[in-house]
Enzyme design. Structure first.
Site, mmCIF file in Angstrom:
data_model
loop_
_atom_site.group_PDB
_atom_site.id
_atom_site.type_symbol
_atom_site.label_atom_id
_atom_site.label_comp_id
_atom_site.label_asym_id
_atom_site.label_seq_id
_atom_site.Cartn_x
_atom_site.Cartn_y
_atom_site.Cartn_z
ATOM 1 N N ASP B 254 0.872 -1.174 0.000
ATOM 2 C CA ASP B 254 0.000 0.000 0.000
ATOM 3 C C ASP B 254 0.910 1.226 0.000
ATOM 4 O O ASP B 254 2.132 1.089 -0.145
ATOM 5 C CB ASP B 254 -0.944 -0.039 1.223
ATOM 6 C CG ASP B 254 -2.282 0.626 0.933
ATOM 7 O OD1 ASP B 254 -2.298 1.865 0.748
ATOM 8 O OD2 ASP B 254 -3.307 -0.082 0.874
ATOM 9 N N HIS B 308 -3.227 3.904 -3.615
ATOM 10 C CA HIS B 308 -2.605 3.041 -2.603
ATOM 11 C C HIS B 308 -1.208 2.583 -2.983
ATOM 12 O O HIS B 308 -0.839 1.434 -2.758
ATOM 13 C CB HIS B 308 -3.520 1.848 -2.287
ATOM 14 C CG HIS B 308 -4.787 2.270 -1.606
ATOM 15 N ND1 HIS B 308 -4.838 2.589 -0.275
ATOM 16 C CD2 HIS B 308 -6.040 2.470 -2.092
ATOM 17 C CE1 HIS B 308 -6.071 2.945 0.047
ATOM 18 N NE2 HIS B 308 -6.825 2.896 -1.035
ATOM 19 N N GLU B 372 -10.489 3.630 -4.189
ATOM 20 C CA GLU B 372 -10.181 4.955 -3.648
ATOM 21 C C GLU B 372 -9.208 5.780 -4.489
ATOM 22 O O GLU B 372 -8.249 6.361 -3.963
ATOM 23 C CB GLU B 372 -9.671 4.826 -2.204
ATOM 24 C CG GLU B 372 -10.729 4.232 -1.294
ATOM 25 C CD GLU B 372 -10.288 4.088 0.157
ATOM 26 O OE1 GLU B 372 -11.114 4.325 1.042
ATOM 27 O OE2 GLU B 372 -9.122 3.737 0.410
#
Lengths: 622, 622
Positions: B254, B308, B372
């Site tokens: 991440d 990420h 996201e």
């Protein structure tokens, strides 16, 4: 010593570069530089290798006058930015005036060395050399054994300097063992491992004067709902010592199990323990008490009564409503159970339990429990009803309160009997008995300390305080560390949900709870009630939140949690290094990148880009 | 064998009484009797010693047709109440047709024996004697190595009987390794330790046919926000195997850290890992994959992109907004970071990452992340803006979605390249890209599986389903197992608070989430996102809640959590016995006193007081 700092710098740089080459495979990639008051992560290069430092070293002096100390000292703190390499093979302890306590101090020394060791990931690659260090403890001679009481002065002065021969001298001055060992704890936090130089380093010059704000700084553990091994209890005591918490409140028994060996009444643990492997033997208890003492911690037993009894009391006919069903009608959680105050022989059993506790714990303060008595439980017993009628009493609430008062008076008599007439201060939980008018009738404020477990804003607190009672604060909305799990008799979440974050624990001000009566507050306790916790989750429930509590109690800082956050992140790592499975507060990234995670983090590279270079003095030959 | 049951009973009683005397000090105080369908705790006495049994034995047959099996089988279950002592020194395994997989089966056998061992508190006091047992595995010969796919039939038949010579024969029939090892798992749950007789006992006669309802039964672990040792990951796989979970979804990287060794790009983990001790080397990964395979678990890697990402990508100029501040403006949590889809060389790096993952994990399904993505992140990059303008695109949301679509297409091409042209199914998280109109434009339902992380009642789920996508359910309101802690960038609690109890996990019906499209549901995953979790709290966050999920996925029971509670309590103990630090659900008292804790517990001693006596057959000589 004729070399100058510059010459040393060059020599050091060369030595480090060669070391860097020698360990290329598992070499470090990052180091830290102190910039604008923050420790900034930098990629190591030949250019910055000599001035880059490890995170624990950087954080010791960068941006904060108190470094990484937890809890923060309350007096003077002067920390030099100069660090010295310590030769951990040459650390010696000198304790004045404690000849008779040699064994105690030897345990303390061993623990101190273990803490240093815990920081070193691999002793095989530890750089050789460094300064000798002497730890000098100056305390007056004390009676044996050292015993913590409400009168104990826990203050200390720590002074670190270097003598003419190059020795590091750490001098700790205190009026007794407890203050002195707190000083040692602080010293341990000033000794860190530099993974770049592979050295143990100590702050070269420091002066710290320190004393706690509150004298009662505790954790409560319930070992009845679920059992905890002695090993896990010791881990808790270790964590407590690291943050100068001084009271382990041991809620040993409850309705669910009776895991304590009472010498004269072995049937209590035989029938009452979950199994015979889940018993605290006399030897176990002695071990825990001594383990605590070495760490400056009083281990205070609670025998909760007259409610919260059950298992272990079988066949005695001394209890009411044990495991009555449906339990909702007779108590707050299964199994129900209360002592029957009308059975005289019951007080003989109590006396034996108290006797074991006084004998083994030698408590300066004793906890008699006293919470959550159910009238309907007693009222479900024919013999109790009969006895009350015989006294000419009714069966109303006030009558049962009178019965409770009777119990408390009788039980206290037995406590005083086993305490050889010394009037040990008694703690009771807030309950119906600590409310008007019963509190005035049954509880003498000279004798009883009240432990608050209602919310911090409950008006009952002030009513108790204005009567002159001393209090210990365990307001459940901030200090019940078992809140926030699943329900255990229902779905949804448990009764005091949500989970209490460390921030709330930290900001829980005893002053605002007590108002004008702050001088009546002895301190506070964080509590683990164990319905849904056992030794597998013990560490992460207590830590790091108990550390937050510790700073609130030792330092009572004017600032809130935001100012403490980055320091607590580092302290949490310290807990982990010492074997405590503390909960992670944040991604490790936030520990490595100070000040980048808070929601109000501002863009870096702003005005103040001053670079502080750490001067590192290492002797050329060991 | 000429003795009768009665004669045996007398001999047994005598033997037991003498044993009781021999071990008086740590002897047992309580045993169990099956009464009215519940295992009731009884004080042991000479009178009841022969018929009282241990809790695990009692619970195997008392009151439930499925005993203590977890997850409950979906087919026939016939369990005899007769138990036989097993001589654990004489357990042999016979595996038909798997000569080429000997190593795999040897690992499975060793693990099976370790599980039996874990139940025995002290081998020194284990009673001698017992029956021999043969475990016969019947599966057709398989290609090497055994590989779990979406087509794998995980069903099995377990049959336990005794042959003429007195051997216990456990026959497991399955069409492949994975079904067979599930059968062995079930068998392990039918072998228990009786602490009264100090014997290992097995259900003497049983027939179980079993197959899972859902084929994707997984747990997700994020090893980027905080690092987990290989040892702790293995513990997770062990817990999964015990409840027949079959997918370990490894969210390896991440923005926070890049702990994976990518052979051709060592700079990724050098710069991206928290430290060089916190890296999953090629050897580590191989170990985890094989450890999973032995336990019937696919280890599926995720490389989450284009958002990420961050740490590890330094100096490449292939990312946007890495650690931009204030982070709130560019991403959901610090540090921000997204790949720059306009840099062609970036796809070469991706190809190397994918290459390592396909090489090491040999995934039958691959996870490309995709959650996201922040438009403002990409929009903050001048080069990206410039590139988009050059394409004649605007800088509106739809344009950035097009950029994202471009990324996904290019990245998928690289996946296919390393997969040698096999079109591996791809999983993506729900995101802006899985919404109308973008989903139809960029994601082919024949190729993509969508992992749902929105709530179970979000209308978006049905919109995805009706387009024909297969889904995996990880609705955060029931399956995000990190919910409920403190806030980590604020005070209060974290975003998906409160804590999700096992009851909610258990009752989370995929059927009600998917409605008419249930046949499109592959299964579900429970997830641990690691902002506030690391290996110290890993076990108690997953367990026993992941077991609740496992039963929902394997059995999809019609009943809710109340019917499963007492069985899960016992299973939680099984987890602890096998080294997993599972959270305590209730006081141990509730385990020992079945049916006394629920809020609707009714008074005992009601109508049905029938007493079931267990017949225990033990050979007179070993």
């Amino acid at each position: 010593m004729k070399w100058t700092r510059t010459a040393l710098g060059v020599a050091l740089l060369l030595a480090l570069v060669s070391q860097m080459t020698a360990h290329s495979s598992d070499d470090l990639v990052y180091g830290y530089e102190c910039r604008s008051g923050f420790c900034q992560k930098v990629e190591l290069s030949e250019e910055n290798y000599a001035k880059a430092i490890s995170l624990p070293v950087c954080r010791l002096f960068c941006g904060s006058s108190i470094g990484t100390l937890w809890p923060k000292p309350t007096g003077t703190v002067r920390l030099d930015t100069l660090m010295r390499q310590v030769d951990i093979s040459f650390i010696d302890f000198n304790v004045n005036g404690t000849v008779r306590q040699q064994k105690l101090w030897r345990s303390v020394e061993n623990r101190f060395m273990d803490m240093l060791d815990a920081q070193i990931p691999d002793r095989k690659i530890l750089a050789r050399g460094g300064y000798r260090m002497s730890v000098n403890i100056n305390t007056p001679e004390e009676p044996t054994p050292a015993r913590l009481t409400l009168e104990t002065d826990e203050s200390y002065i720590l002074d670190i300097e270097t003598d003419a021969s190059g020795h590091v001298l750490a001098n700790i001055t205190a009026t007794n063992f407890f203050g002195a060992r707190h000083g040692l704890e602080t010293l341990a936090q000033l000794i860190v491992y530099d993974d770049i130089r592979r050295e143990v380093q100590v702050t070269a010059n420091a002066t710290i004067t320190d004393a706690p704000v509150y004298k009662w700084r505790g954790l409560l553990l319930d070992t009845s709902r679920n059992y905890y091994s002695v090993k896990s209890i010791k881990r808790t005591l270790e964590g407590m010592a690291m943050v100068k918490l001084n009271t382990f409140h041991w809620h040993i028994t409850d309705s669910h199990s009776f895991p304590l060996e009472v010498k004269k009444r072995p049937e209590l643990h035989k029938l009452g323990a979950y199994s015979q492997r889940q018993v605290y033997s006399r030897r176990d208890v002695a071990e825990v008490v001594e383990y605590g003492r070495v760490r400056g911690i009083r281990v205070m037993p609670e025998f909760d009564a007259p409610a919260h009894v059950g298992e272990g009391w079988q066949h005695k006919n001394m209890t009411a409503c044990f495991n009555a069903q449906p339990w909702k009608s007779f108590c707050v959680e299964p199994p129900c159970g209360q002592l029957d105050p009308t059975v005289n022989e019951m007080y003989d059993v109590l006396e034996d339990i108290y006797g074991t506790m006084f004998d083994q714990f030698n408590p300066d303060v004793f906890h008699m429990g006293g919470d959550e008595v159910s009238t309907s439980c007693w009222n479900s017993s024919q013999p109790i009803q009969k006895w009350m009628k015989k006294q000419g009493w009714g069966l109303e609430t006030a009558d049962f309160m009178r019965l409770w008062g009777h119990f408390q008076t009788e039980a206290l008599g037995r406590v005083d009997k086993v305490a050889n007439g010394t009037h040990t201060p008694i703690i009771l939980w807030t309950s119906g008995l600590t409310e008007e008018p019963f509190i005035d009738e049954y509880l003498n404020p000279e004798r009883y300390i009240i432990q608050i477990w209602t919310t911090g804003v409950d008006p009952k607190v002030k009513k108790i305080l204005k009567r002159g009672y001393k209090i210990i604060v365990s307001n459940y909305d901030a200090l019940y560390l078992d809140c926030g799990g699943a329900g255990w008799v229902t779905d949804g979440n448990n009764w005091c949900s949500p989970y209490i974050g460390w921030q709330k624990v930290y900001d829980n001000s005893l002053k605002s709870i007590a108002g004008d009566y702050e001088h009546h507050v002895l301190g506070a306790e964080g509590a683990i009630w164990s319905e849904q916790i056992d030794e597998h989750t013990l560490d992460n429930r207590f830590w790091p939140r108990a550390s937050a509590l510790a700073e609130r109690l030792w330092s009572n800082p004017a600032e809130g949690w935001r100012q403490a956050e980055s320091r607590l992140l580092l302290h949490r790592q310290r807990l982990v290094d010492n074997g405590l499975g503390a909960e992670a507060m944040q991604p490790q990234w936030c520990l490595q990148n100070e000040h980048e995670c808070p929601i109000d983090a501002c863009s870096r590279g702003g005005g103040r880009l001053g670079l502080i270079v750490l001067l590192l003095l290492t002797p050329l030959s060991a």
